[in-house]
Design a protein around this motif. Structure first.
Motif, mmCIF file in Angstrom:
data_model
loop_
_atom_site.group_PDB
_atom_site.id
_atom_site.type_symbol
_atom_site.label_atom_id
_atom_site.label_comp_id
_atom_site.label_asym_id
_atom_site.label_seq_id
_atom_site.Cartn_x
_atom_site.Cartn_y
_atom_site.Cartn_z
ATOM 1 N N PHE A 193 -2.592 24.999 16.897
ATOM 2 C CA PHE A 193 -3.020 23.837 16.635
ATOM 3 C C PHE A 193 -3.067 23.689 14.922
ATOM 4 O O PHE A 193 -3.282 24.719 14.163
ATOM 5 N N ASP A 194 -3.152 22.614 14.528
ATOM 6 C CA ASP A 194 -3.483 22.631 13.037
ATOM 7 C C ASP A 194 -4.991 22.955 12.579
ATOM 8 O O ASP A 194 -5.679 22.649 13.494
ATOM 9 N N PRO A 195 -4.975 23.478 11.529
ATOM 10 C CA PRO A 195 -6.207 24.405 11.109
ATOM 11 C C PRO A 195 -7.219 23.301 10.858
ATOM 12 O O PRO A 195 -8.615 23.618 11.187
ATOM 13 N N SER A 196 -7.040 21.912 10.788
ATOM 14 C CA SER A 196 -8.073 21.015 10.934
ATOM 15 C C SER A 196 -9.078 20.667 11.879
ATOM 16 O O SER A 196 -10.045 20.175 11.838
ATOM 17 N N ILE A 197 -8.471 21.034 13.282
ATOM 18 C CA ILE A 197 -8.823 20.816 14.294
ATOM 19 C C ILE A 197 -9.396 22.166 15.085
ATOM 20 O O ILE A 197 -9.784 22.234 16.149
ATOM 21 N N GLN A 198 -9.095 23.251 14.489
ATOM 22 C CA GLN A 198 -9.210 24.461 15.165
ATOM 23 C C GLN A 198 -10.787 24.772 15.286
ATOM 24 O O GLN A 198 -11.111 25.380 16.342
ATOM 25 N N VAL A 199 -11.487 24.549 14.377
ATOM 26 C CA VAL A 199 -12.926 24.417 14.431
ATOM 27 C C VAL A 199 -13.584 24.119 15.788
ATOM 28 O O VAL A 199 -14.031 24.805 16.629
ATOM 29 N N SER A 200 -13.343 22.742 15.931
ATOM 30 C CA SER A 200 -13.837 22.061 17.109
ATOM 31 C C SER A 200 -13.208 22.236 18.434
ATOM 32 O O SER A 200 -13.926 22.849 19.267
ATOM 33 N N ILE A 201 -11.872 23.086 18.437
ATOM 34 C CA ILE A 201 -11.492 23.358 19.556
ATOM 35 C C ILE A 201 -12.358 24.934 20.079
ATOM 36 O O ILE A 201 -12.572 25.184 21.062
ATOM 37 N N LYS A 202 -12.422 25.516 18.893
ATOM 38 C CA LYS A 202 -12.971 26.865 19.216
ATOM 39 C C LYS A 202 -14.452 27.090 19.734
ATOM 40 O O LYS A 202 -14.923 27.579 20.437
ATOM 41 N N LYS A 203 -15.035 25.779 18.990
ATOM 42 C CA LYS A 203 -16.605 25.705 19.434
ATOM 43 C C LYS A 203 -16.540 25.220 20.882
ATOM 44 O O LYS A 203 -17.310 25.755 21.846
ATOM 45 N N TYR A 204 -15.600 24.360 21.352
ATOM 46 C CA TYR A 204 -15.500 23.832 22.616
ATOM 47 C C TYR A 204 -15.231 25.031 23.729
ATOM 48 O O TYR A 204 -15.850 25.111 24.989
ATOM 49 N N MET A 205 -14.596 25.877 23.398
ATOM 50 C CA MET A 205 -14.072 27.017 24.204
ATOM 51 C C MET A 205 -15.174 27.970 24.118
ATOM 52 O O MET A 205 -15.285 28.383 25.487
ATOM 53 N N ARG A 206 -15.987 28.089 23.255
ATOM 54 C CA ARG A 206 -17.012 29.140 23.428
ATOM 55 C C ARG A 206 -18.039 28.484 24.146
ATOM 56 O O ARG A 206 -18.662 29.036 25.005
ATOM 57 N N LEU A 207 -18.416 27.248 23.732
ATOM 58 C CA LEU A 207 -19.484 26.505 24.798
ATOM 59 C C LEU A 207 -19.125 26.733 26.119
ATOM 60 O O LEU A 207 -20.101 26.741 26.844
ATOM 61 N N ASN A 208 -18.009 26.497 26.496
ATOM 62 C CA ASN A 208 -17.589 26.443 27.931
ATOM 63 C C ASN A 208 -16.983 27.842 28.511
ATOM 64 O O ASN A 208 -16.491 27.779 29.821
ATOM 65 N N LYS A 209 -17.212 28.796 27.785
ATOM 66 C CA LYS A 209 -16.759 30.189 27.999
ATOM 67 C C LYS A 209 -15.470 30.241 28.568
ATOM 68 O O LYS A 209 -15.118 30.910 29.683
ATOM 69 N N ILE A 210 -14.460 29.677 27.918
ATOM 70 C CA ILE A 210 -12.918 29.652 28.445
ATOM 71 C C ILE A 210 -12.194 30.567 27.917
ATOM 72 O O ILE A 210 -12.126 31.133 26.689
ATOM 73 N N ASP A 211 -11.479 31.409 28.749
ATOM 74 C CA ASP A 211 -10.632 32.494 28.606
ATOM 75 C C ASP A 211 -9.198 31.902 29.297
ATOM 76 O O ASP A 211 -9.038 31.747 30.412
#
Length: 231
Positions: A193-211
């Motif tokens: 993804f574009d770096p501008s939205i990577q932080v938001s996606i990473k936060k979502y994945m951590r919050l929902n414990k996605i592998d």
């Protein structure tokens, strides 16, 4: 003799029309479909295995599932379908009283996509020009593509060889427009993804414990749907 030939031809045409009429009723098609040549355009499926083969060539199993196909912009519903991932064939089972083999592999020339149960598949053209059958998750700028395959090996039992199908494998891709970026894990997925939205996606994945290597379709669909809200 000429009269006999005429009578024989008439009987054949009558039986054929009766077969088509019965087929429309048994398969649940709308009568306007009939035996549409766009749908019934393929080859008789002849890939049958030895009885001692372990496993099978299908994505989920030998049973056929109700689904639909899209061919040249026309959607055909209430079909009995299966997906032979070993040979990369979409199979259609239909009623045919005049034949014991009533399974055809659909032609890929006009096939746009198909669904089986809750899973959706499309014919996807990749950058290397290869055309692949891919499971598709999501709608919008970002979509997830799963390319399923199976391998077969020869095993031995008391020196007697027999074939074994390994479990299905999937390659995962993030589709961005016409570009397809392969990923294997969370890090690969984020970097696509574009770096501008990577932080938001990473936060979502951590919050929902996605592998991404282990997540089910529902979880991944929710993830890619979230990603599309950031665009």
């Amino acid at each position: 003799m000429k009269l006999l030939s005429t009578v024989t031809l008439s009987v054949f045409l009558f039986l054929t029309l009766e077969s088509i009429s019965a087929q429309e009723v048994n398969t649940g098609f709308d009568k306007i479909y009939g035996l549409d040549p766009k749908l019934y355009n393929g080859e008789i499926y002849k890939y049958f295995l030895r009885s001692d083969t372990k496993g099978n060539q299908y994505l989920a199993g030998p049973g056929f599932t109700e689904g639909s196909v899209i061919i040249k912009g026309v959607t055909y519903d209430h079909l009995q379908l299966n997906y032979d991932v070993f040979n990369q064939l979409v199979l259609l089972k239909y009623d045919n009283p005049l034949s014991t083999n009533n399974i055809i592999s659909l032609s890929k020339a006009w096939l746009v996509g198909f669904s089986m149960g809750t899973a959706n598949f499309e014919m996807i053209r990749f950058q290397d020009t290869s055309l692949r059958i891919c499971q598709v998750l999501g709608k919008g700028k970002f979509r997830l593509l799963y390319y399923w395959t199976k391998e077969q090996k020869i095993d031995f039992y008391y020196y007697t060889p027999f074939y074994v199908f390994l479990p299905p494998k999937k390659e995962m891709f993030l589709e961005i427009g016409s570009e397809h970026r392969k990923f294997r894990n969370n890090r690969n997925f984020l970097s696509a993804f574009d770096p501008s939205i990577q932080v938001s996606i990473k936060k979502y994945m951590r919050l929902n414990k996605i592998d991404t290597k282990k997540a089910d379709d529902k979880t991944m669909l929710e993830l890619i749907t979230f990603c599309n809200t950031l665009y």
